[in-house]
Design an enzyme around this catalytic site. Structure first.
Site, PDB file in Angstrom:
ATOM      1  N   GLU A   1       1.026  -9.051  15.811  1.00 39.97           N
ATOM      2  CA  GLU A   1      -0.150  -9.933  15.845  1.00 39.97           C
ATOM      3  C   GLU A   1      -0.009 -11.151  14.930  1.00 39.97           C
ATOM      4  O   GLU A   1      -0.683 -11.267  13.894  1.00 39.97           O
ATOM      5  CB  GLU A   1      -1.420  -9.160  15.475  1.00 39.97           C
ATOM      6  CG  GLU A   1      -1.843  -8.165  16.533  1.00 39.97           C
ATOM      7  CD  GLU A   1      -3.248  -7.597  16.316  1.00 39.97           C
ATOM      8  OE1 GLU A   1      -3.760  -7.690  15.199  1.00 39.97           O
ATOM      9  OE2 GLU A   1      -3.810  -7.076  17.286  1.00 39.97           O
TER      10      GLU A   1
ATOM     11  N   GLU B   1      -2.148  -2.536  22.608  1.00 35.69           N
ATOM     12  CA  GLU B   1      -3.061  -1.679  21.845  1.00 35.69           C
ATOM     13  C   GLU B   1      -4.400  -1.682  22.566  1.00 35.69           C
ATOM     14  O   GLU B   1      -4.979  -2.740  22.790  1.00 35.69           O
ATOM     15  CB  GLU B   1      -3.266  -2.225  20.426  1.00 35.69           C
ATOM     16  CG  GLU B   1      -2.003  -2.263  19.590  1.00 35.69           C
ATOM     17  CD  GLU B   1      -2.246  -2.832  18.189  1.00 35.69           C
ATOM     18  OE1 GLU B   1      -3.415  -3.015  17.795  1.00 35.69           O
ATOM     19  OE2 GLU B   1      -1.248  -3.103  17.493  1.00 35.69           O
TER      20      GLU B   1
HETATM   21  C1  GAL Z   1      -4.716  -4.497  15.400  1.00 36.41           C
HETATM   22  C2  GAL Z   1      -3.399  -4.215  14.704  1.00 36.41           C
HETATM   23  C3  GAL Z   1      -3.169  -2.734  14.482  1.00 36.41           C
HETATM   24  C4  GAL Z   1      -4.414  -2.077  13.965  1.00 36.41           C
HETATM   25  C5  GAL Z   1      -5.539  -2.329  14.913  1.00 36.41           C
HETATM   26  C6  GAL Z   1      -6.831  -1.669  14.533  1.00 36.41           C
HETATM   27  O1  GAL Z   1      -5.181  -5.753  15.080  1.00 36.41           O
HETATM   28  O2  GAL Z   1      -2.326  -4.731  15.422  1.00 36.41           O
HETATM   29  O3  GAL Z   1      -2.108  -2.554  13.588  1.00 36.41           O
HETATM   30  O4  GAL Z   1      -4.706  -2.568  12.707  1.00 36.41           O
HETATM   31  O5  GAL Z   1      -5.774  -3.702  14.990  1.00 36.41           O
HETATM   32  O6  GAL Z   1      -7.819  -1.917  15.498  1.00 36.41           O
END
Ligand code: GAL
Length: 698
Positions: free
Chosen positions: A142, A313
């Site tokens: 990110e 994710e």
């Molecule tokens: C994203 C990040 C992850 C985790 C996640 C939590 O922004 O890539 O590592 O922190 O959020 O929602």
């Protein structure tokens, strides 16, 4: 579409790994992302490497038949790195050092840190690049998260000065390009140039834009360095990065040029509570997310790497970082999965496997609870995987022959699910079903930055938000939409909506002209189009600059208004549109379709090219888009605020985000390839909230 999960073997005892892998397979998962924060365990001291545990973790996953996406650990430099490079940290706008103790503590302009990143990436790529389990690499994590796109460090300053020298050649040309004569801001040499921060009042917008471009270039350069090394030592594997939602701080199209797949991190409820300023939306979609929130980003990232995109994710339950973190409604995890499928994702991967009982994200859910028992999302995910397998087992040709009228298709689960043999490794994740869209929204990150720098619609106006509203209105008419870069081909679009191309862009103008002339695409320009040069100056010919070649309009005045100041424009047919926030006065030989009370015109059109010179409210935008779709010959039906559909390959998928059940027969009529006797492959004709229906489209 495959499903996957983000996993941190370094957080759990090694004895547990095989059980985790077996459980992942049971849920139908096939891909696991690992490693992206593991630097302190991979290299405990400068040069002291411990790669064997990672080898064993990858082997364990591989033995269970799982494929691996290996992350480079460069978002979390370990503590010893700071002893070695104390000046590698970024500096914020207030001059504070962004210190060690969380993550993303580095400045993109620090050359020695970049060299460290190259070194660790090469070590990993050499060691694991040929491993049969590894199908892809994720660079860093990110970019820009936690406001890290921009750094005001000494290293950033020096790099920016060199960047200016390369871009402008001489200081006189820079002074001229930026209009530095304005407040005696002229420089004698590049070393005098500062960063656009801490000035007494607004910094010169040309300076701000140049610094935005520089910062974006630095991220692209940082990313490219990793991509090149990975490609050399791990040929044939995809190189990806995980982008974010509602995030425009750098040019994602630029970074994507070095990637094979654009992936993104989708947290629908977090985005709603953190980013959506609309009280009705907040209340209505608290537990479902906005009906177009995920869709917008799916469509945007599909446009970044020639159609190849993943969710890296996906929110499984409450997260930890938004102002409120509600639990999703039962069914939403499954629905979000179907939504990603319907927009053409090759992979839907969940964050994270198991809730962490330590450190920053303890209240962030996973597929498993922190004790290792299954959480709610695991069950919904298993359902999704079963249904996707069912769908893959249907023969669309047979369905087409039998339908309509064959009620037996309502019971699809009698078919043999397409099981994946254990230990079978997927070579690559190529091959989502094709998404066809008649509508393109052109999204320009630089254009968006230009509007953000001097908000032309007043302080409540968000350029990205407006683009999302345009997208949303198209979706409410039931249409598929592509969101594309200003440089992307325009073939095959019937309707091209230019929302954020504030930059006067002669190349885009000539391609729009070609699309209009050769394939009769309807072209729509929204406020601000072409209103600034690439150096942030008003074009000599007045806005919309070169876009005037598409239709004869000149913007002679622009006003910003509070959101509650609604101006009404009326046309000869009695139709009316209500606008607020931003309005332009247009000089044109073309008679506008409507007039405001003060006689400013609204909505200019000549032979299928439209200039919309104000920001319509939601209802007006919806009816305006309805009119434009009709003119472009695109069938649509107003689905209301919370029913959405998406066409993918031979299927159409419908989603209900609203609190009330939707009767598909009533809401869809015989439009959108749906008839009263169309058999459903998934779901039922009364579509309850958080439910999904799938059928074969015509
Ligand atoms: C994203 C990040 C992850 C985790 C996640 C939590 O922004 O890539 O590592 O922190 O959020 O929602």
């Amino acid at each position: 579409m495959k499903t996957g999960v983000c996993y941190y073997p370094e957080h759990w005892p090694e004895e547990r790994w095989a059980q985790d892998a077996a459980q992942m397979r049971e849920l139908g998962l096939s891909v696991v992302r690992i490693g992206e924060f593991a630097w302190s365990r991979l290299e405990t001291r400068d040069g002291t490497l411990h790669l064997d545990w990672l080898q064993r973790a990858i082997d364990t996953l591989h033995a269970a038949g799982l494929s691996v996406v290996l992350g480079t650990p460069t978002a979390t430099p370990p503590r010893w790195m700071l002893d070695k490079h104390p000046d590698m940290l970024a500096v914020d706008a207030d001059g504070r050092i962004r210190d060690f103790g969380s993550r993303r503590h580095y400045c993109f302009s620090h050359e020695a840190y970049l060299a460290e990143c190259r070194r660790i990436v090469e070590i990993l790529a050499r060691r694991f690049g040929q491993h049969p389990a590894i199908i892809a690499w994720q660079t860093d994590n990110e970019y820009g998260c936690h406001s890290t796109s921009i750094s005001y460090s000494g290293h950033a300053l020096a790099a920016f000065q060199r960047w200016c020298e390369a871009r402008y050649g001489t200081i006189d040309l820079l002074n001229d390009a930026w209009g530095n004569v304005f407040w005696s801001m002229e420089y004698d040499n590049f070393e005098q140039i500062g960063l656009p921060v801490g000035n007494v009042t607004e910094s010169n917008p040309s300076h701000q834009l140049a610094f935005w471009r520089f910062s974006s270039n630095q991220i692209a350069r940082f990313n490219r360095a990793q991509c090149d090394i990975i490609r050399e030592h791990s040929p044939g594997r995809d190189v990806v990065h995980n982008f974010m939602g509602n995030f425009v701080e750098f040019d994602h199209h630029e970074v994507s040029r070095d990637l094979d797949v654009a992936t993104w991190d989708n947290y629908p409820l977090g985005f709603l509570t953190r980013d959506n300023g609309d009280a009705t939306d907040q209340e209505r979609y608290l537990r479902t997310g906005h009906p177009d929130g995920s869709a917008f980003h799916h469509d945007l990232y599909r446009g970044c790497c020639n159609g190849r995109w993943w969710v890296m994710e996906q929110q499984p339950g409450p997260v930890n970082w938004a102002p409120y973190n509600p639990a999703p409604l039962a069914g939403m995890v499954r629905l979000w999965g179907w939504e990603a499928f319907a927009h053409g994702a090759e992979l839907m991967s969940y964050f994270r496997w198991r809730q962490a009982p330590f450190a920053q994200e303890q209240t962030h859910t996973g597929l498993l609870l922190s004790n290792g028992d299954a959480d709610v999302a695991a069950t919904e995910l298993a359902d999704l995987n079963r249904e996707l397998a069912d769908l893959a087992s249907f023969s669309v040709e047979e369905l087409r022959r039998e339908a309509p009228g064959d009620a037996s298709l309502d019971e699809p689960s009698t078919a043999e699910p397409a099981q994946q043999a254990p230990n079978e490794t997927i070579d690559r994740l190529l091959g989502a079903l094709p998404v066809h869209s008649d509508i393109a929204i052109i999204f320009s990150y630089a254009g968006n930055a230009i509007q953000d720098i001097q908000l032309p619609g007043g302080s409540t106006y968000s350029p990205l938000g407006f683009c999302q509203r345009v997208h949303s209105a198209c979706r409410q008419w039931g249409a598929n939409v592509d969101i594309i870069a200003p440089t992307a081909p325009l073939d095959n679009y019937r309707l091209v909506l230019v929302c954020s191309s504030t930059e006067d862009d002669p190349d885009l103008v000539s391609r729009l002209k070609a699309a209009h002339q050769q394939q009769q695409s309807v072209i729509v320009l929204f406020p601000g189009t072409g209103s600034r040069s690439s150096e942030y100056r008003i074009p000599d010919s007045l806005p919309p600059g070169h876009f005037e070649q598409l239709l004869p309009v000149q913007i002679i005045r622009s006003e910003s208004l509070p959101t509650n100041e609604l101006l009404s424009a009326t046309g000869s047919t009695g139709r009316n549109r209500r606008c607020s926030q931003w309005r332009e006065e247009v000089k044109s030989p073309v008679e506008p379709r409507m007039h405001f009370d003060d006689q400013w015109g609204f909505h200019y059109e000549q032979q299928g090219v439209h200039y919309i010179n104000a920001i319509p409210d939601n209802n007006s935008l919806l009816s305006l888009l309805g009119e434009l779709l009709e003119e472009a010959g695109i069938a649509g039906r107003d689905l209301g605020p919370w029913l959405r559909t998406q066409r993918i390959g031979p299927y159409r998928v419908a989603f209900n985000f609203g609190a009330r059940p939707v009767e598909l027969d009533k809401e869809l009529g015989s439009l959108l390839d749906f008839h009263h006797d169309t058999p459903l492959l998934i779901g039922s004709r009364t579509l309850e909230q958080a439910q999904v229906a799938v059928w074969v489209a015509e």
